[in-house]
Design an enzyme around this catalytic site. Sequence first.
Site, mmCIF file in Angstrom:
data_model
loop_
_atom_site.group_PDB
_atom_site.id
_atom_site.type_symbol
_atom_site.label_atom_id
_atom_site.label_comp_id
_atom_site.label_asym_id
_atom_site.label_seq_id
_atom_site.Cartn_x
_atom_site.Cartn_y
_atom_site.Cartn_z
ATOM 1 N N THR A 44 0.822 -1.209 0.000
ATOM 2 C CA THR A 44 0.000 0.000 0.000
ATOM 3 C C THR A 44 0.858 1.262 0.000
ATOM 4 O O THR A 44 0.541 2.238 -0.685
ATOM 5 C CB THR A 44 -0.938 0.010 1.215
ATOM 6 O OG1 THR A 44 -1.707 -1.205 1.214
ATOM 7 C CG2 THR A 44 -1.882 1.198 1.178
ATOM 8 N N GLU A 45 1.942 1.247 0.748
ATOM 9 C CA GLU A 45 2.792 2.424 0.851
ATOM 10 C C GLU A 45 3.619 2.675 -0.407
ATOM 11 O O GLU A 45 3.800 3.822 -0.819
ATOM 12 C CB GLU A 45 3.737 2.292 2.057
ATOM 13 C CG GLU A 45 3.064 2.382 3.409
ATOM 14 C CD GLU A 45 2.662 3.802 3.772
ATOM 15 O OE1 GLU A 45 3.052 4.744 3.052
ATOM 16 O OE2 GLU A 45 1.955 3.977 4.783
ATOM 17 N N SER A 46 4.152 1.610 -1.019
ATOM 18 C CA SER A 46 5.144 1.811 -2.075
ATOM 19 C C SER A 46 5.028 0.875 -3.261
ATOM 20 O O SER A 46 5.812 0.999 -4.203
ATOM 21 C CB SER A 46 6.555 1.672 -1.479
ATOM 22 O OG SER A 46 6.782 0.326 -1.054
#
Length: 358
Positions: A215-217
């Site tokens: 989700t972050e990267s």
Amino acid sequence: MVKWLFKHLNLFALCALLAVPTASTYADNLPDNFDQLPDDVQAVLLDFLEPPPADVWGPNGEVSGTHTMVRYLDDFHTLVKIDFERGLIRVETRGAEEPLLQLRQAIVGTLLTPADPREIDLYTATDFGLTGRPFLAGQVKDQEGQVIEYPWRAQRYADYLLTRSLVKTRDGYLIEIPMVSQHKQVSANLYRPFVDAAAQRYRISPALILAVIETESSFNPFAVSPARAYGLMQVMQKTAGRDVMAKIHGKDHAPSRQYLLDPRNNIETGTAYLSILRDSYLAGIKGDRKREYCMIAAYNGGAGQLLRTFHRDRNKALAQINSMSEDKLYRYLTTRHPKEETRRYLEKVIARKQKYGE
């Protein structure tokens, strides 16, 4: 602010930096104590030193982000963009003296980019260093469906692409290279040893860690956000990073950019921060599932914001959370949290967590 700037940088050195052409090495021009400078000074230096794309790409040239990596090569006449979310690599030349040769070199260099982000200078328009196992190994396969790990195979695939996938543009040439459909799972397997070690140490689900990373990267190890969050788990130096250094390692400083761009360090730090949220800032929440929902939301939007979603008084916020069922809490957070980004973030992480075993 100007006084701060001249306090930390020699005037002569600053003048020399401002005179550097756009093709210079941005990272090498930053002072050694950059991470310790005040935010306003860092902003000034970044504005002065970060090389914008050359005129051939227009005033709004592309830059790297959390889910993408962008590099300019050949004095900015060649662009490489890896979109980790879409699973697509674009290599393009504009105004190059030898466009097909430069396109070929950029393709080979991209396919052989080493897995350790610390080996790559993202801010210079020069060739990739070709050392170590490629981080795209398994995420891209050649025309025979083979993993690309060695120069001869990368070169042969580049030649194949030049004959089969070359697109003529107004100012040059373009080639798009698809990543395999399961490229995120390939990345997850690459980082799994670091994830498992951190999960065991901090008692965090490996599936949760992997879902946060995606989700972050989108498993972009080179990820840098506009807010200066770094790496796979997008750790902020002066908030989450400093918290982990103080509470886990007993050190009174924030981690450096280089430290956070090491995948092992990044995963360990991000996971440690999840445990701090659970054991410190959100202590008192009863129920494993409810704690997890709150940890995820707090990782994105902050623990204070999470608690204020329920009540400005911490104890009353905890009491309201504990009075809810798991399903009601999830619905409340995904509909009533003041930040839409956090509402969607929780949904994404929970959905993706199922892919990795839970």
